[in-house]
Design a protein around this motif. Structure first.
Motif, PDB file in Angstrom:
ATOM      1  N   PRO A 208       0.801  -1.134  -0.107  1.00 43.90           N
ATOM      2  CA  PRO A 208       0.029   0.038   0.088  1.00 43.90           C
ATOM      3  C   PRO A 208       0.694   1.344   0.127  1.00 43.90           C
ATOM      4  O   PRO A 208       1.872   1.268   0.634  1.00 43.90           O
ATOM      5  N   PRO A 209       0.263   2.415  -0.470  1.00 39.19           N
ATOM      6  CA  PRO A 209       1.221   3.464  -0.662  1.00 39.19           C
ATOM      7  C   PRO A 209       0.476   4.341   0.821  1.00 39.19           C
ATOM      8  O   PRO A 209      -0.476   3.963   1.193  1.00 39.19           O
ATOM      9  N   ALA A 210       1.361   5.376   0.942  1.00 39.60           N
ATOM     10  CA  ALA A 210       0.799   6.468   2.051  1.00 39.60           C
ATOM     11  C   ALA A 210       0.795   7.721   1.637  1.00 39.60           C
ATOM     12  O   ALA A 210       1.693   8.171   0.869  1.00 39.60           O
ATOM     13  N   PHE A 211      -0.167   8.432   2.120  1.00 40.98           N
ATOM     14  CA  PHE A 211      -0.248   9.924   1.886  1.00 40.98           C
ATOM     15  C   PHE A 211       0.496  10.583   2.917  1.00 40.98           C
ATOM     16  O   PHE A 211       0.699  10.380   4.064  1.00 40.98           O
ATOM     17  N   VAL A 212       1.057  11.708   2.294  1.00 42.16           N
ATOM     18  CA  VAL A 212       2.135  12.581   3.359  1.00 42.16           C
ATOM     19  C   VAL A 212       1.479  13.965   3.040  1.00 42.16           C
ATOM     20  O   VAL A 212       1.763  14.490   1.781  1.00 42.16           O
ATOM     21  N   ARG A 213       1.071  14.604   3.967  1.00 35.72           N
ATOM     22  CA  ARG A 213       0.535  15.882   3.809  1.00 35.72           C
ATOM     23  C   ARG A 213       1.830  16.971   4.210  1.00 35.72           C
ATOM     24  O   ARG A 213       2.346  16.828   5.078  1.00 35.72           O
ATOM     25  N   ARG A 214       1.946  17.857   3.457  1.00 38.74           N
ATOM     26  CA  ARG A 214       2.830  18.714   3.698  1.00 38.74           C
ATOM     27  C   ARG A 214       2.169  20.176   3.236  1.00 38.74           C
ATOM     28  O   ARG A 214       1.170  20.235   3.351  1.00 38.74           O
ATOM     29  N   ALA A 215       2.958  21.182   2.526  1.00 34.86           N
ATOM     30  CA  ALA A 215       2.191  22.577   2.516  1.00 34.86           C
ATOM     31  C   ALA A 215       2.016  22.989   1.070  1.00 34.86           C
ATOM     32  O   ALA A 215       1.496  24.108   0.863  1.00 34.86           O
ATOM     33  N   SER A 216       1.818  21.871  -0.002  1.00 35.87           N
ATOM     34  CA  SER A 216       1.432  22.402  -1.247  1.00 35.87           C
ATOM     35  C   SER A 216      -0.221  22.267  -1.607  1.00 35.87           C
ATOM     36  O   SER A 216      -0.305  22.368  -2.733  1.00 35.87           O
ATOM     37  N   THR A 217      -0.859  21.930  -0.475  1.00 28.51           N
ATOM     38  CA  THR A 217      -2.317  21.716  -0.992  1.00 28.51           C
ATOM     39  C   THR A 217      -3.121  22.725   0.547  1.00 28.51           C
ATOM     40  O   THR A 217      -2.432  22.551   1.415  1.00 28.51           O
ATOM     41  N   ALA A 218      -3.972  23.346  -0.087  1.00 27.37           N
ATOM     42  CA  ALA A 218      -4.801  24.069   1.113  1.00 27.37           C
ATOM     43  C   ALA A 218      -6.173  24.067   0.680  1.00 27.37           C
ATOM     44  O   ALA A 218      -6.595  23.718  -0.596  1.00 27.37           O
ATOM     45  N   ARG A 219      -7.124  24.462   1.479  1.00 27.10           N
ATOM     46  CA  ARG A 219      -8.508  24.290   1.225  1.00 27.10           C
ATOM     47  C   ARG A 219      -8.932  25.422   0.370  1.00 27.10           C
ATOM     48  O   ARG A 219      -8.176  26.463   0.146  1.00 27.10           O
TER      49      ARG A 219
END
Lengths: 336, 336
Positions: free
Chosen positions: B324-335
């Motif tokens: 399985p892959p894993a999601f990594v949240r950083r700063a290139s996405t926003a609401r």
DNA sequence: CTACGTTATGTTAACGCTAACAACACTCTG
DNA sequence: CAGAGTGTTGTTAGCGTTAACATAACGTAG
């Protein structure tokens, strides 16, 4: 055509029977011995084709004492530099008709290198390339009693072992001179780990260029090649006054430096100029695109195989081959 | 201690003479055969040590028909993904007592794969791992009459060959769902080359997530994994209206996209959110740090060796192992 | 036409190891 | 104490190839 019969794959004797000759004649055909009649040769080749015969290289190696396999010992082939070098090595070796057996080390200490070399020697490799960018690796190699021809890549002085490397000092000089030529008073440096010869070379070139220009060399900041360590160095630099030019010892750390500067609102190249090292495929697309020093890893790999094969075949003198680095101007540097 | 005498390295018979036993007893000691008297064993081991004897693995392979060597065929080991996978493979194989012989291909067409496999088969490898991310490679592998156990990495459906891969579809879905959950109306996609199974999987996951949310899928932009192709796609996207979220099929292209946006004054993540794929070491230090999907290449490598060894030793069923892959949240996405 | 070098081929013996079987010394059982 | 088992060691025969030598056929020079 594959044979359908029995189970066991055909051997030379089977081919010989099929062609009505002796197995030695088959061997002669395979080894392109001149004294075989044309007609006999074609008969043998037909038999080989018909039976789907493939020569057993293990048996061959046993009697000839040559496995036509080269060993490669490298440190962390996940990194761009080692990966590219190993790639070049592999291509060149295969082109020369050699197999490549690889050992990637997690840590390069003396026992690690020794074990790797033993391991490969056991396998009966005809020669070994050690990608030994660390001082400890180079020293381990120099001390080891080698019964197999070897070449060190990036090995500094590696005892009796020939060396192929990029001129790191020259690279450091090129980077620094470029920054000085843009009117910067001095150049800061984010260096690689002290155990690495490449890091030392770049520091030396940087220092030499500053001295030649009669400038003071600031204390270099220590990094470990990783983007994170560059980031941390960048934060330190951002909080200093009078920093207008930085030479970073590799592109990954340069990325970290750029990131830190961006966070702190330091504009590159308007306020600070940055030069990297390696020219990884990404650096052209950093923000801003990175001025850097290109290493031709492919050439290093090819040369190392060239030197090694000369050792194996010719006997060979203690060669030392230096590949020049190249300066790549992009947008991360500007006039003071 | 190395022997000083003569020239030729000692063989089993020399050890036998030294220890006053038969060469077969030496062989028994070396192979840890149970029926050897303790005292005899130590005498043999002493003789081995004294003479500096090392067993000739080539001779051993000739009679046992096992070389304890595994072959690895891979495409461009300069890329982070393949390099990491191969690294994992090498570590796992060596831990299991196998040598690794590697072939890096420049192009993966049928004949390239076939040649590589032939080449390795000639060498007498006990098994082969094919890192076959391209459809053509997977197909070539499926079609080939293999007389050696093999495993495909990232191979999709590879005929009778077991497969180990990362769940690309799931990765594409994770990336897309994340963007949708942030309130974006739809998600654009910069895809990888159509011949690559990984590219297809990511497209499929992206499309599935959009469909599940009842959104329209825009036409994907084509890339070739390189930062440059991402840069070009980014320029196209920058000139479109209504682009607020982009899922880029790998981190290198994402870097190019970010660069293009920066040049055009498009703010990430304020105006557009970007998600990458792979989690290369650099992506944490992009500007902004990249939200991405991590692939555990090391695990893939290890698993592929596990499956292969089970094939070699056990006989083995047609396994298919999905990491399985894993999601990594950083700063290139926003609401939105 | 004999002797000799040259070319084409075959025969035999390694290479260094493991597998298979043989041989021997024991112990154990009845 | 004979016979069967068990543990320990040795002997022999390959594995599939190449190297070294032997042999046969042929042309050519004296």
């Amino acid at each position: 055509m594959a044979s359908i019969q029995g189970r066991r794959p055909p051997v030379m004797a089977d081919v010989a029977r099929e062609a009505g000759v002796s197995h030695q004649t088959v061997s002669r055909v395979l080894n392109e011995h001149p004294n075989v009649r044309g007609e006999t040769r074609t008969r043998v080749l037909e038999a080989i084709d018909k039976l789907g015969y493939r020569r057993n290289l293990v048996a061959r190696a046993l009697v000839t004492k040559h496995s036509r396999t080269l060993g490669v010992v490298s440190f962390d082939t996940t990194l761009y530099g080692p990966a590219s070098t190993v790639y070049g090595i592999e291509q060149a070796a295969r082109a020369a008709g050699y197999f490549v057996s690889i050992v990637s080390l997690k840590s390069i200490d003396r026992s690690g290198v020794r074990d790797a070399l033993d391991y490969l020697a056991d396998q009966g490799v005809d020669g070994i390339v050690v990608v030994a960018p660390q001082r400890s690796a180079a020293r381990a190699l120099a001390d080891l009693p080698l019964d197999v021809p070897a070449v060190a890549v990036e090995g500094g002085e590696a005892g009796d072992v020939p060396v192929v490397c990029v001129d790191q000092v020259e690279g450091g000089r090129l980077a620094t001179e470029h920054l000085l030529s843009l009117g910067h008073e001095t150049v800061w440096h984010v260096r690689g780990p002290s155990d690495w010869l490449e890091a030392e070379g770049r520091v030396a070139g940087w220092r030499a260029a500053l001295e030649a220009a009669g400038r003071q060399a600031p204390e270099p900041l220590a990094g470990d090649w990783s983007p994170r360590s560059g980031y941390e160095a960048g934060r330190s630099l951002a909080s200093l006054r009078d920093v207008t030019a930085v030479f970073v010892a590799n592109d990954q750390m340069a990325l970290g430096v750029l990131r830190a500067f961006t966070e702190r609102g330091v504009k590159v190249p308007a306020q600070v100029s940055v030069v990297g090292f390696d020219d990884i495929p990404e650096s052209e697309f950093f923000s801003p695109p990175l001025t850097t020093i290109r290493q031709d890893f492919g050439a290093v790999g090819r040369h190392s195989i060239g030197v090694l094969l000369r050792q194996i075949e010719g006997g060979g003198e203690h060669e030392r081959l230096v590949v020049p680095p190249a300066f790549v101007r992009r947008a991360s540097t500007a006039r003071r």
